[in-house]
Design a protein around this motif. Structure first.
Motif, mmCIF file in Angstrom:
data_model
loop_
_atom_site.group_PDB
_atom_site.id
_atom_site.type_symbol
_atom_site.label_atom_id
_atom_site.label_comp_id
_atom_site.label_asym_id
_atom_site.label_seq_id
_atom_site.Cartn_x
_atom_site.Cartn_y
_atom_site.Cartn_z
ATOM 1 N N VAL A 1 0.837 -1.201 0.000
ATOM 2 C CA VAL A 1 0.000 0.000 0.000
ATOM 3 C C VAL A 1 0.870 1.249 0.000
ATOM 4 N N ALA A 2 1.940 1.229 0.820
ATOM 5 C CA ALA A 2 2.838 2.383 0.876
ATOM 6 C C ALA A 2 3.517 2.610 -0.470
ATOM 7 N N ALA A 3 3.949 1.508 -1.116
ATOM 8 C CA ALA A 3 4.597 1.630 -2.426
ATOM 9 C C ALA A 3 3.628 2.164 -3.462
ATOM 10 N N LEU A 4 2.374 1.684 -3.436
ATOM 11 C CA LEU A 4 1.368 2.169 -4.382
ATOM 12 C C LEU A 4 1.079 3.641 -4.150
ATOM 13 N N ALA A 5 0.970 4.037 -2.880
ATOM 14 C CA ALA A 5 0.715 5.450 -2.564
ATOM 15 C C ALA A 5 1.858 6.323 -3.057
ATOM 16 N N ALA A 6 3.096 5.871 -2.841
ATOM 17 C CA ALA A 6 4.248 6.646 -3.302
ATOM 18 C C ALA A 6 4.249 6.767 -4.815
ATOM 19 N N ASP A 7 3.885 5.688 -5.497
ATOM 20 C CA ASP A 7 3.876 5.714 -6.961
ATOM 21 C C ASP A 7 2.815 6.662 -7.487
ATOM 22 N N THR A 8 1.607 6.618 -6.916
ATOM 23 C CA THR A 8 0.507 7.437 -7.434
ATOM 24 C C THR A 8 0.691 8.917 -7.132
ATOM 25 N N VAL A 9 1.429 9.235 -6.048
ATOM 26 C CA VAL A 9 1.622 10.642 -5.663
ATOM 27 C C VAL A 9 2.941 11.194 -6.188
ATOM 28 N N LEU A 10 4.016 10.422 -6.070
ATOM 29 C CA LEU A 10 5.351 10.944 -6.364
ATOM 30 C C LEU A 10 5.830 10.648 -7.775
ATOM 31 N N PHE A 11 5.485 9.484 -8.312
ATOM 32 C CA PHE A 11 6.081 9.054 -9.573
ATOM 33 C C PHE A 11 5.156 9.212 -10.770
ATOM 34 N N GLU A 12 3.969 8.599 -10.711
ATOM 35 C CA GLU A 12 3.073 8.634 -11.877
ATOM 36 C C GLU A 12 2.726 10.049 -12.330
ATOM 37 N N PRO A 13 2.441 11.012 -11.433
ATOM 38 C CA PRO A 13 2.134 12.367 -11.904
ATOM 39 C C PRO A 13 3.304 13.051 -12.613
ATOM 40 N N ASN A 14 4.512 12.526 -12.441
ATOM 41 C CA ASN A 14 5.687 13.119 -13.070
ATOM 42 C C ASN A 14 6.256 12.244 -14.187
ATOM 43 N N ARG A 15 5.581 11.156 -14.505
ATOM 44 C CA ARG A 15 6.050 10.221 -15.522
ATOM 45 C C ARG A 15 5.419 10.582 -16.868
ATOM 46 N N LEU A 16 5.845 11.690 -17.412
ATOM 47 C CA LEU A 16 5.270 12.191 -18.662
ATOM 48 C C LEU A 16 5.513 11.230 -19.819
ATOM 49 N N ARG A 17 4.518 11.105 -20.665
ATOM 50 C CA ARG A 17 4.708 10.290 -21.867
ATOM 51 C C ARG A 17 4.288 11.087 -23.088
ATOM 52 N N VAL B 1 -2.881 12.981 -7.457
ATOM 53 C CA VAL B 1 -2.690 11.543 -7.631
ATOM 54 C C VAL B 1 -3.013 11.161 -9.065
ATOM 55 N N ARG B 2 -2.185 10.293 -9.624
ATOM 56 C CA ARG B 2 -2.501 9.625 -10.888
ATOM 57 C C ARG B 2 -2.213 8.134 -10.728
ATOM 58 N N MET B 3 -3.055 7.325 -11.386
ATOM 59 C CA MET B 3 -2.852 5.882 -11.349
ATOM 60 C C MET B 3 -3.242 5.305 -12.700
ATOM 61 N N ASN B 4 -2.290 4.624 -13.338
ATOM 62 C CA ASN B 4 -2.507 4.064 -14.677
ATOM 63 C C ASN B 4 -2.972 5.119 -15.672
ATOM 64 N N CYS B 5 -2.547 6.354 -15.457
ATOM 65 C CA CYS B 5 -2.976 7.462 -16.316
ATOM 66 C C CYS B 5 -1.932 8.575 -16.253
ATOM 67 N N PRO B 6 -0.750 8.342 -16.841
ATOM 68 C CA PRO B 6 0.326 9.338 -16.738
ATOM 69 C C PRO B 6 0.001 10.608 -17.497
ATOM 70 N N PRO B 7 0.633 11.715 -17.126
ATOM 71 C CA PRO B 7 0.455 12.964 -17.878
ATOM 72 C C PRO B 7 0.936 12.800 -19.304
ATOM 73 N N GLU B 8 0.367 13.577 -20.205
ATOM 74 C CA GLU B 8 0.520 13.304 -21.645
ATOM 75 C C GLU B 8 0.817 14.556 -22.462
ATOM 76 N N ILE B 9 1.775 14.407 -23.368
ATOM 77 C CA ILE B 9 1.972 15.331 -24.481
ATOM 78 C C ILE B 9 1.563 14.569 -25.730
ATOM 79 N N THR B 10 0.647 15.119 -26.492
ATOM 80 C CA THR B 10 0.206 14.456 -27.717
ATOM 81 C C THR B 10 0.855 15.132 -28.916
ATOM 82 N N LEU B 11 1.459 14.333 -29.788
ATOM 83 C CA LEU B 11 2.017 14.857 -31.037
ATOM 84 C C LEU B 11 1.193 14.297 -32.190
ATOM 85 N N LEU B 12 0.492 15.195 -32.867
ATOM 86 C CA LEU B 12 -0.376 14.818 -33.988
ATOM 87 C C LEU B 12 0.345 15.122 -35.294
ATOM 88 N N THR B 13 0.410 14.148 -36.167
ATOM 89 C CA THR B 13 0.976 14.353 -37.505
ATOM 90 C C THR B 13 -0.173 14.310 -38.503
#
Length: 287
Positions: free
Chosen positions: A20-36, A269-281
């Motif tokens: 639970v602690a690892a999931l909380a850390a991921d959803t608060v600290l990592f996933e919101p900053n894991r831009l794709r 919090v983000r979970m299974n939904c990372p922040p996104e930059i979309t590049l349209l061609t």
């Protein structure tokens, strides 16, 4: 110190707590900053052949704050510039309306957000529309902050984007939820044979837009659900983002793309939904 054996029940409890602690850390600290970066090819029937391969970077829902979203916003600037898009569009919610108190307090984030976004670069510029949080706080202040930073805001109007002897129209509407949009005004007197791309914060507006001569609608607002549990519908979706949630859709002759956003709202919090930059061609659809 003597070794104290751990019972099976205690071990399972400790392991569950660690998970639970690892999931909380991921959803608060990592996933919101894991831009794709999400890359999509967009084929439009009216797209000019001389603009084959034109690229558009779509960013949305920044929700600036100095503790959480400032980090993915900073990261998105370098990543977007590295893509070298021809045009960059920003589909609203630069600030967040507070959960309580004076809504105008939320607009104080407009200036620092705009000062970061001014470092985005594209040959055909940056263009924006406001979102519901911008409109609910202080739309005049948010608009002014963006314009001072060199980012024009399309408020129920269209502008031509011209390159290599061809052009398309970039249109934008004011926020739909705040009942400020005027699509008829935005499309007034546009040539019937030229492609139109519409910036509209709320994606479900597409059912209305599909009745008009618009080729592509670009939206945000949903945050992709922000928290996505596998095989389940997102737990929370705002009004006008409950039908078209994330990604690409076809509504009769209209193509819609919904971006997952950069920042977070209500809870960071983000979970299974990372922040996104979309590049349209962009391409011309084969008839």
């Amino acid at each position: 110190m003597p070794f104290l054996p751990i019972t099976r029940r205690k071990f399972i409890g400790l392991a569950a707590s660690a998970g639970v602690a690892a999931l909380a850390a991921d959803t608060v600290l990592f996933e919101p900053n894991r831009l794709r970066v999400v890359r999509r090819d967009m084929a439009l029937r009216r797209w000019p052949t001389r603009l084959e391969g034109f690229t558009i970077a779509l960013l949305s829902d920044f929700h600036y704050d100095s503790l959480f979203s400032v980090h993915p916003i900073r990261s998105c600037i370098g990543m977007a510039n590295a893509l070298r898009p021809d045009l960059i569009v920003l589909t609203g919610d630069f600030v967040s309306s507070p959960l309580a108190g004076d809504p105008k307090v939320g607009a104080a984030s407009a200036e620092p957000c705009a000062q970061l976004l001014r470092d985005l670069r594209a040959p055909h510029g940056l263009w924006a529309v406001l979102g519901n949080h911008d409109a609910y706080t202080d739309p005049a202040r948010v608009t002014s902050a963006l314009r001072v930073a060199g980012i024009p805001v399309l408020m129920n109007r269209s502008i031509p984007i011209e390159h290599d002897g061809a052009r398309f129209w970039l249109a934008g509407v004011a926020d739909v939820l705040e009942q400020r949009s005027d699509l008829t005004g935005a499309l007034h007197n546009l040539p019937p044979d030229e492609a139109v791309i519409l910036l509209a914060h709320e994606p479900d507006y597409a059912d209305h837009v599909a009745r008009y001569p618009v080729d592509l609608q670009l939206s945000g607002h949903s945050h992709g659900g922000q928290v996505r549990v596998p095989f389940m519908r997102p737990l929370y979706l705002p009004d006008l983002a409950r039908k078209y949630i994330l990604g690409q859709y076809q509504i009769r002759g209209l193509t819609l793309y919904v971006n997952a956003g950069i920042g977070t709202v209500n809870v960071a919090v983000r979970m299974n939904c990372p922040p996104e930059i979309t590049l349209l061609t962009m391409h011309r659809a084969q008839s």
